[in-house]
Design an enzyme around this catalytic site. Structure first.
Site, PDB file in Angstrom:
ATOM      1  N   CYS A  16       0.791  -1.377  -0.107  1.00  0.00           N
ATOM      2  CA  CYS A  16      -0.033   0.218   0.010  1.00  0.00           C
ATOM      3  C   CYS A  16       0.868   1.258   0.118  1.00  0.00           C
ATOM      4  O   CYS A  16       1.887   1.445   0.500  1.00  0.00           O
ATOM      5  CB  CYS A  16      -0.954  -0.014   1.461  1.00  0.00           C
ATOM      6  SG  CYS A  16      -2.440   1.369   1.093  1.00  0.00           S
ATOM      7  N   ASP A 145      -6.059  -2.883  11.988  1.00  0.00           N
ATOM      8  CA  ASP A 145      -4.843  -2.142  11.892  1.00  0.00           C
ATOM      9  C   ASP A 145      -4.571  -1.491  13.254  1.00  0.00           C
ATOM     10  O   ASP A 145      -5.623  -1.682  14.317  1.00  0.00           O
ATOM     11  CB  ASP A 145      -5.041  -0.834  10.987  1.00  0.00           C
ATOM     12  CG  ASP A 145      -3.494  -0.113  10.712  1.00  0.00           C
ATOM     13  OD1 ASP A 145      -2.497  -0.617  11.414  1.00  0.00           O
ATOM     14  OD2 ASP A 145      -3.642   0.756   9.900  1.00  0.00           O
TER      15      ASP A 145
END
Length: 233
Positions: A16, A145
């Site tokens: 990412c 996360d």
């Protein structure tokens, strides 16, 4: 034990935070399953629509392009989807299950939601309950996360992995502080994939080819180390 042996062969990898064309090409060559583009202006990895058009055009078929958005207003998301070719929306802000469902439906995209896990407040039950809500709303996967008081992801911090539920209602993608050195420890976790940004960088938004390669090598052991696959034909 059988589950753990095969786990490493099935792990999906999302890289990412791309800003450079050459990094996207390297990621594709290394066999990343997905590449993420950040559409959140405060992020040092944010890209413009023009940049994103160039980057997504370089992604081969069968590699997913993921658009990361944080509390993006409806009209902005419609504009983004009209101008950039991407496959999946990653809602990384405070979006509720209903908002995700509504926003993704307007642009007719599949979507995933990032949950920021707060080790001090969350429990296995609370994580599982949140996942269930997003599953009901139609998410394709859930991303876990680390929670940070002032940041939406990209913190490089890890959370307590014992809070990752088994038998989740959605496939789980793990993010937060992963790199080539510690990702091998994730291969026994009940997860579908891993997501890395800072752990493969030389600078914010600029990836390191050697780190990307080392990361793939640590995860996709079947491809890189000619490991014998049990039950192979």
């Amino acid at each position: 034990m059988q589950h753990h042996e095969t786990q490493g062969h099935k792990m999906h990898v999302k890289f990412c935070g791309f800003t450079q064309l050459s990094d996207i090409q390297t990621a594709a060559q290394l066999g990343a399953d997905a590449v993420g583009l950040v559409f959140y202006p405060p992020s040092p990895r944010a890209v413009t629509i023009a940049q994103a058009q160039t980057l997504s055009a370089a992604v081969p078929a069968f590699v997913s392009v993921v658009a990361l958005v944080v509390n993006m207003p409806k009209d902005e998301l419609i504009n983004l989807a009209s101008n950039v070719s991407f496959d999946i929306i990653q809602f990384h802000g405070d979006e509720t299950p209903e908002q995700c469902q509504q926003l993704a439906g307007m642009v007719n995209k599949r979507w995933i939601k990032a949950l920021r896990i707060n080790t001090e407040q969350d429990s296995l039950d609370s994580v599982r309950a949140q996942i269930n809500q997003f599953a009901t709303a139609g998410a394709s996967s859930i991303l876990l996360d680390a929670y940070h008081q002032h940041k939406y992801g990209g913190t490089g911090a890890r959370f307590d992995w014992s809070l990752i539920p088994h038998n989740s209602a959605l496939p789980i993608v793990l993010a937060g502080g992963l790199d080539a050195d510690n990702v091998a420890a994730t291969l026994d976790l009940p997860i579908y994939g891993v997501d890395v940004s800072g752990g493969i960088e030389v600078d914010k938004g600029k990836k390191d080819a050697a780190k990307m390669r080392a990361f793939m090598k640590a995860v996709k052991r079947d491809r890189w180390q000619n490991a014998t696959v049990t039950g192979a034909i």
